[in-house]
Design an enzyme around this catalytic site. Structure first.
Site, mmCIF file in Angstrom:
data_model
loop_
_atom_site.group_PDB
_atom_site.id
_atom_site.type_symbol
_atom_site.label_atom_id
_atom_site.label_comp_id
_atom_site.label_asym_id
_atom_site.label_seq_id
_atom_site.Cartn_x
_atom_site.Cartn_y
_atom_site.Cartn_z
ATOM 1 N N GLU A 146 1.839 -0.219 -4.974
ATOM 2 C CA GLU A 146 0.469 0.644 -5.534
ATOM 3 C C GLU A 146 1.937 2.007 -5.044
ATOM 4 O OE1 GLU A 146 -3.315 2.716 -3.893
ATOM 5 O OE2 GLU A 146 -1.588 2.102 -2.641
ATOM 6 N N ASP A 196 0.677 -1.183 0.226
ATOM 7 C CA ASP A 196 0.444 -0.408 0.100
ATOM 8 C C ASP A 196 0.586 1.139 -0.453
ATOM 9 O OD1 ASP A 196 -2.832 1.353 0.577
ATOM 10 O OD2 ASP A 196 -1.480 2.314 2.704
#
Length: 716
Positions: free
Chosen positions: A400, A363
Site C-alpha cells: 500500500e 499496510d
C-alpha cells in the site's frame, strides 16, 4: 510489598510444575524467541540497554502469578544485545513472559523500561490473553495478574501432506480480499465455528467457484480486540475489528482460533492454508509493520516499548519521550533500524517457511521507507531486504504505497518486484463509470496497466494491483447506492472515513424498491467489475462484492464487529445475477490472454499485422483525448497469443450511442459481453457468441460491450 519482591534472584536448579527439576544454563542468543529441543527450551530476547531481564514461567494460561522467575544476569546470560537462557525440563505449551529493567523514560536514550510491567516475547509463536486488562498495562504498578502471556510452540509436529507453494504467475492472479471473522461470523454463513480460521475453510468451495486464485486476509497477527475505542450512538462498545493494530507478529490471532486455550493457534492456521492450497488458491497476508498496538506515550506497555523502545519506534530527536507518528495510530515502527529490519525479515520468512504463506500485502508500506529521523530514504534497507530475500523470492509482495504522514509512492515505490495498490485506478474508474467527463485518457492508461505510473520506473502492469473497492471504503453495492457516507454508527459524528468517494446512488440514496433504480445499479456494478477484469494488471475483488454485500453506507467500518461488517450469505441467493456475472467475468479474463498480458501496449505490429491496440470514440480512430465532455471510449486489441482480435466499447453517457466498428478481413464481429443485457445473456460462453450485423454497434447508455472477431464462415 515493594516491586523488587516480585522477582526471584536465583539461578540454577529448581522445581517446576509437578516437582520436575528445571536446570537453567546460559543457552544461546540465536535464534530469538523460543526454540524447543530434546532437553528443554532456549529463550532469547533483544534488549540493548537493559540492566536486568527476568523470565517468568506460569503453570497454566490462567495462573495469576508465575511459579518461577528466573533472573538472567549479564555475565552469564547476555551476548551483546541479546539476553538468553536454556531451561531443561520445559517443552511445548509452557506459558511464559518477561520483565525487563534499565534506564527509565527520562533517559536521553529514549528507553521506557518499567520492571513492574510484564512483557510478551516479540518472537512468540502464540499468545494467551484470557487475563488481559489493557488499563493495567497503561497505569502505574504491577500488572502480572492482568498481563498477556506467550506460549512455547514446537513447530515440527505437523503433517503438511506434501503441500507446496502454488506460485501462480502474477499476471494470472485474481485476488479476493476478506476479513477472517467477517467472512463467516454471520449466522447466515452456516459455519460451526463462526469467525475462525476453521470456518474460513467452509467457504473455500465458494471462492473456488468464483475463479479467484488468491485470498488476501486482513491482519491475522495477534491484536488487542478487547480495546474499547469509543461508544456508539446506541451505547454499543466499539472495538478494534479490522486488526490493524498488532502486538504479536509471529502469532496467529488468538480470537480467530476455535480452541485457543488448547494452544491450537498454529494447527488451525496451517489447516486453513493447506485447505486453500488443495483448492488451488494462494494465501496472502495483510501485514502491519508500520505501527504497533502500544500507541504513543499514553499507551500500554505490551512488548516492544518495555524491551527496546528506542530501537523499535521513531522518536522525536528533540524529546525522545515522545513518538513520531506517520500512521495515525500513535507510533511509527523504526523499520530501518538494523534490529527491526532483522525482526521484520525473520517474521516474513517464518510465515513462509513454517506456514506456507504465499505472499504479503504491506499496510501503509511507505512508512517502511522512512529513516531514523523519519525522512524518506532512497534505498531503505528493510524494503530491499524483503525484495532480495532468497526465502521470499517466490512470494508475492504487495505495497500500500502511502502512509499516514503524507508520503505517497504509487509508481515509485522502492524496488522493482513490489506490486502496488493503484489508487489512481480506483479513483479514475469510479469517476468514469459514474459519468464524469474528460477522463478517457486516464481510463485508457488504466486499461493498459497504468504505464503512466509504472513504465517510467521500468516496471510492468503486474506491478499494479487494480481495485475498485477494498475493506477501506464503500462496498461495491454501496458505491452505486450512496452519494455520501453514513458512518454515524462509528461514534465520531460521521467525521471519520473518506469524504469523497466518487460514488453515485443512481437516483435514490440507500436501499430502493424501484425496479428501474435496481436495474441501473446492477448494470453499474457490472460496468465497474468489467473494467476491473479487462484491465491489464492484477485485479482485486472485495469479499461480498460478488453478491452485493452492503455496509449500509458505512465507508470506514473498522470498529464494527457486527452485521454491518459481516458478510450476509443470504445475499448470495438473492443476488444470483451479480454472483453469476462475476464468476463468468473472471472466466472471461482467463479465456483471453489479451487482458492478462504482463506488458504494456506496444505500437509494434503482431502476427496479424495489427498493433497491440488502437483507440476510438464513437468514430474510428477518434478517441477524443482532448475532449473535456467525452464519456465514451473504444479500443481494438490486436489478437495476442492465439486470442481473436477484440473490440471494447465503454459508453458511460446516459444515452445509447452508435459506435463504428473496424473491419477485420475474413472475420466478423460477435458479441461476447454486454452489461446492458440481463443475465445469463450478459456474458456468452465460447461457441455461443452472437453475430453483429452492420458496420456499427448500438451500445446502450451506461454499458460496456466486448466483441470478438471470429472467422467468417461464409467467407464474405
Amino acid at each position: 510489598m515493594t516491586d523488587q519482591m516480585t522477582f526471584a534472584d536465583h539461578d540454577g536448579d529448581a522445581a517446576g510444575p509437578g516437582g520436575h527439576p528445571l536446570d537453567v544454563t546460559p543457552g544461546h542468543p540465536q535464534p530469538l524467541g523460543t526454540t524447543v529441543d530434546a532437553d528443554g527450551v532456549n529463550f532469547s530476547i533483544f534488549s540493548e540497554h537493559a540492566t536486568r531481564v527476568d523470565l517468568l514461567l506460569f503453570e497454566h494460561c490462567d495462573s495469576p502469578r508465575p511459579y518461577r522467575t528466573i533472573r538472567l544476569t549479564p555475565d552469564r546470560h547476555r551476548s551483546f544485545h541479546f539476553w538468553h537462557c536454556h531451561v531443561r525440563g520445559l517443552g511445548a505449551g509452557q506459558v511464559y513472559a518477561f520483565r525487563i529493567d534499565g534506564p527509565r523514560e527520562s533517559s536521553a536514550l529514549g528507553t521506557r523500561f518499567d520492571h513492574r510491567k510484564v512483557l510478551l516475547d516479540p518472537y512468540a509463536r502464540a499468545n494467551i490473553n484470557s487475563r488481559w486488562e489493557r488499563t493495567a498495562a497503561i497505569g502505574p504498578g504491577d500488572n502480572v495478574e492482568q498481563c498477556m502471556r506467550s506460549l512455547v510452540v514446537d513447530l515440527g509436529d505437523y503433517d503438511w501432506e506434501g503441500d507446496r507453494p502454488l506460485r501462480v504467475p502474477m499476471a494470472d492472479t485474481v485476488i479476493y480480499e476478506t476479513h477472517v471473522r467477517g467472512l463467516t461470523a454471520s449466522p447466515t454463513s452456516g459455519s460451526t465455528h463462526r469467525g475462525t480460521f476453521s470456518a474460513v475453510i467452509d467457504k473455500i468451495p465458494h471462492l473456488k467457484s468464483l475463479g479467484i486464485t488468491a485470498v488476501e486476509l486482513l491482519p491475522v497477527f495477534d491484536f488487542d480486540e478487547t480495546q474499547v475505542l469509543r461508544t456508539g450512538p446506541d451505547g454499543a462498545l466499539l472495538r478494534n475489528y479490522w486488526g490493524y493494530d498488532p502486538y504479536g507478529f509471529f502469532a496467529p490471532h488468538t480470537g480467530y482460533c476455535s480452541s485457543p486455550h488448547l494452544a491450537t493457534h498454529i494447527t488451525e492456521f496451517r489447516d486453513m492454508v493447506k485447505a486453500f492450497h488443495k483448492a488451488g488458491i494462494e494465501v496472502i497476508l495483510d501485514v502491519v509493520f508500520n505501527h504497533t498496538s502500544e500507541g504513543n506515550e499514553f499507551g500500554p506497555t505490551i512488548s516492544f516499548r518495555g524491551a527496546a523502545n528506542e530501537a523499535y519506534y521513531h522518536l522525536w530527536p528533540q524529546d525522545r519521550s515522545h513518538y513520531m507518528d506517520f500512521t495515525g495510530c500513535g507510533n511509527a515502527v523504526n523499520a530501518n533500524h538494523p534490529m527491526v529490519t532483522k525482526f521484520i525479515l525473520e517474521c516474513l520468512e517464518y510465515w513462509v517457511t513454517e506456514h506456507h504463506v504465499d505472499g504479503f500485502r504491506f499496510d501503509l508500506a511507505s512508512e517502511l521507507s522512512r529513516g531514523p529521523l523519519g525522512y524518506e530514504m532512497a534505498v531503505p534497507p528493510a524494503l530491499w531486504a524483503i525484495e532480495l530475500s532468497q526465502v521470499l523470492a517466490e512470494t508475492k509482495i504487495i505495497a500500500e504505497p502511502w502512509d499516514g504522514g503524507g508520503l505517497y509512492q504509487v509508481g515509485r515505490f522502492p524496488g522493482k518486484r513490489w506490486a502496488q495498490w493503484n489508487g489512481p485506478f480506483r479513483d479514475d474508474v469510479r469517476r468514469f463509470v459514474r459519468g464524469d467527463a474528460g477522463l478517457v485518457g486516464d481510463v485508457a492508461s488504466r486499461l493498459g496497466g497504468s504505464a503512466d505510473l509504472f513504465a517510467p520506473q521500468g516496471e510492468l502492469p503486474t506491478n499494479s494491483i487494480n481495485f475498485i473497492t477494498c475493506h477501506d471504503g464503500f462496498t461495491l453495492n454501496d458505491l452505486v447506492s450512496h452519494n455520501t457516507k453514513h458512518n454515524h454508527a462509528n461514534g465520531e459524528a460521521d467525521a471519520d472515513g473518506t469524504h469523497e468517494n466518487y460514488s453515485w446512488n443512481c437516483g435514490v440514496e440507500g436501499p430502493s424498491d424501484d425496479p428501474e433504480v435496481e436495474r441501473l445499479r446492477v448494470r453499474q456494478i457490472k460496468n465497474l467489475l468489467s473494467i476491473l477484469m479487462v484491465s491489464r494488471g492484477v485485479p482485486m475483488l472485495l469479499a461480498g462484492d460478488e453478491f452485493r454485500n452492503s455496509q449500509g453506507g458505512n465507508n470506514n467500518a473498522y470498529c464494527q464487529d457486527n452485521p454491518v461488517s459481516w458478510l450476509d450469505w443470504d445475499q448470495a441467493e438473492k443476488e444470483k445475477e451479480t454472483l453469476d456475472f462475476t464468476r463468468r467475468l473472471i472466466a472471461l479474463r482467463r479465456r483471453y490472454r489479451t487482458f492478462r498480458e504482463p506488458h504494456f501496449f506496444s505500437e509494434h505490429l503482431n502476427s496479424r499485422l495489427l498493433p497491440d491496440i488502437t483507440w476510438h470514440g464513437t468514430r474510428l480512430h477518434q478517441p477524443g483525448w482532448e475532449d473535456t465532455n467525452a464519456r465514451v471510449l473504444a479500443c481494438t486489441y490486436g489478437g495476442f497469443d492465439g486470442d481473436p482480435d477484440l473490440h471494447l466499447i465503454l459508453n458511460m453517457y446516459h444515452l445509447g450511442l452508435d459506435f463504428e466498428l473496424p473491419e477485420i478481413r475474413g472475420h466478423r464481429w460477435h458479441r461476447v459481453l454486454d452489461t446492458a443485457r440481463p443475465g445469463p445473456h450478459d456474458i456468452l460462453p465460447p461457441g455461443h457468441e452472437e453475430l453483429v450485423d452492420g458496420p456499427t454497434f448500438h451500445a446502450h447508455g451506461r454499458s460496456i460491450v466486448l466483441l470478438a472477431a471470429l472467422p467468417d464462415e461464409k467467407g464474405t
